[in-house]
Design an enzyme around this catalytic site. Structure first.
Site: not given
Length: 500
Positions: A234, A314, A359, A386-387, A416
């Site tokens: 991709s 796509g 990614y 919360c990350e 995506y």
């Protein structure tokens, strides 16, 4: 003003932090004299006020134009070498019923990989014979439905699927068209590729096993072998990876002709787009010409007719046609070894764009409701989750006066993002709206807190809930306005607008 040492090497300090770089934004994107961003003739502020934020915005004209131009380019170039092409829009990039209708209207087929995507495509009115069904673990029910409904081709992904598809086709009295997915040993990742003798991945079969598996397919009375299929990666720039893969595939394709027809060859998709001003994707006309040249040369060398060639783009179609609007909630200046970075936190995050977390993907952000002459500062656009890895745009420059309440737009989020969206931290997935000729309409409504609670069986209800019934005192199909209160007593985060 000097470049911030915290900026990645590819990120250039802009002369104008309001400028919309060519190729990153929908073709209709433009700033008014006031600095307001317009898309499809609709102002970002008006869209945010009507539909709320976060908000996915898709430029219908841009998406349809990209589909039509890609199809025309490939049809023209492959006609020159005496064959035709089939273009399948890869639904996994973004799929809704209306988007599927656009693709079919522009002459594309639809590539699906689950029963859910099949349902959406059929609900859009897509003829089943214009569908291709992928997937490394298609369920027995999905295979049965595909055969029963007349899906054009099913991609055989493993030896087990030969018998499964044959049995389903026999049960429904049909001869099912199938392709065999193979691994050519070429991995293309943007601008480089690596050849390996065997593939350590979940998709497809080793190329050397193809002749034996094709013989098994041909031995099944209810299967019709259409050809090989391969997908090399991709976000690919250039044609080198496709050239090497096509060469290997056509060598096997030629050998298979000795025992029967091989009408098609599917070279997959993965055509890259620009996410930042540093990206240089291959123009589609150039890519089509190069791929046709490659296929023609390989077929001539082997003395075989050129088969029908299929592709599955796509991202190329949906990606640049979409943007995401967010509202800034907080800003926070940090000092990293004497170098400044401004954290700009927005009302979405990894639940509506997981690509940085997955990614390390890069994106571009701009102010959407105004422009500013303030000096550009290095920003990191962070989400509300919360990350610590909840980042939407890792590094870009915005005017230094960016502040809470500002509306910002992130480019090239049409592919995506919605399709990977989640309810992490119980955040509703945003709405998707289409813009065209100054009008906006909803493609997919956003989720409210009531939507999220409606599936929780522990929520107290006065009666058994069913389709269209009331949950927590509010009909699940109801709409709320900006700042309205749900039956839980909580203010809804996502304003809703009836489809028009």
């Amino acid at each position: 003003m000097a470049t911030n040492p915290l900026a990645p090497d590819w990120l250039v300090l802009p002369d104008d932090a309001n400028a919309l770089a060519d190729g990153l934004w929908p073709a209709s994107a433009a700033r008014a004299d006031t600095g307001e961003l317009f898309l499809g003739g609709c102002s970002a502020s008006a869209l945010a006020a009507r539909f709320g934020t976060p908000l996915y915005v898709v430029d219908e004209t841009d998406a349809r134009t990209r589909a039509a131009e890609l199809r025309a380019a490939f049809e023209t170039e492959f006609a020159r070498i005496g064959t035709s092409v089939r273009i399948y829009y890869a639904g996994k990039a973004f799929l809704s019923t209306e988007f599927a209708r656009w693709m079919v209207a522009e002459g594309l087929n639809i590539d699906i990989c689950t029963g859910g995507e099949l349902a959406v495509a059929l609900a859009a009115g897509t003829p089943a014979h214009r569908l291709g069904f992928h997937g490394n673990n298609k369920s027995l029910a999905e295979i049965d439905d595909a055969c029963r409904l007349g899906v054009g081709t099913i991609v055989i992904d493993s030896p087990l699927e030969i018998a499964r598809v044959a049995e389903a086709a026999g049960r429904h009295g049909v001869v099912q068209g199938v392709r065999l997915r193979v691994n050519s040993g070429v991995h293309a990742h943007t601008h480089e590729f690596l050849a390996t003798s065997h593939e350590d991945q979940k998709f497809g079969v080793v190329l050397e096993d193809a002749p034996g598996l094709v013989a098994r397919i041909r031995a099944e009375a209810n299967l019709r072998f259409m050809g090989l299929h391969c997908h090399i990666g991709s976000q690919i720039f250039g044609a080198d990876g496709f050239a090497e893969s096509a060469s290997r595939l056509l060598a096997v394709h030629a050998a298979l002709l000795a025992d029967g027809p091989v009408p098609e060859l599917n070279l997959g998709g993965g055509f890259g787009i620009a996410y930042t001003s540093a990206d240089r994707p291959t123009p589609v006309a150039e890519l089509a010409a190069r791929l046709a040249e490659i296929v023609a040369a390989e077929c001539t060398e082997r003395g075989i007719p050129v088969p029908v060639i299929a592709f599955e783009p796509g991202r190329y179609i949906a990606g640049p046609a979409g943007i995401t609007l967010y509202e800034v909630g907080t800003t926070k200046a940090v000092d990293v070894s004497g170098n400044p970075r401004l954290y700009v936190s927005v009302d979405g995050g990894m639940s509506d764009n997981a690509r940085f977390a997955l990614y390390g993907a890069d994106y571009t952000v701009r102010l959407a409701a105004r422009s500013s002459a303030a000096e550009p500062v290095l920003v990191r656009l962070a989400g509300k989750h919360c990350e610590s890895g909840d980042i939407v745009v890792d590094a870009d420059y915005l005017p230094g006066d960016v502040a809470p309440g500002d509306l910002v737009a992130v480019a090239a989020t049409g592919a995506y993002c919605w399709s990977l969206a989640s309810n992490y931290n119980f955040v509703g997935r945003p709405a998707v709206v289409a813009v065209r000729d100054g009008r906006a309409r909803m493609l997919v409504r956003g989720e409210s807190i009531d939507d999220l609670l409606a599936r929780d069986t522990g929520v107290s209800t006065s009666s058994t809930t069913g389709a269209g019934s009331t949950s927590v005192g509010v009909a699940t199909g109801s709409t709320t306005g900006a700042g309205s209160t749900s039956a839980t007593g909580l203010t809804t985060d996502q304003p809703k607008e009836p489809i028009r």
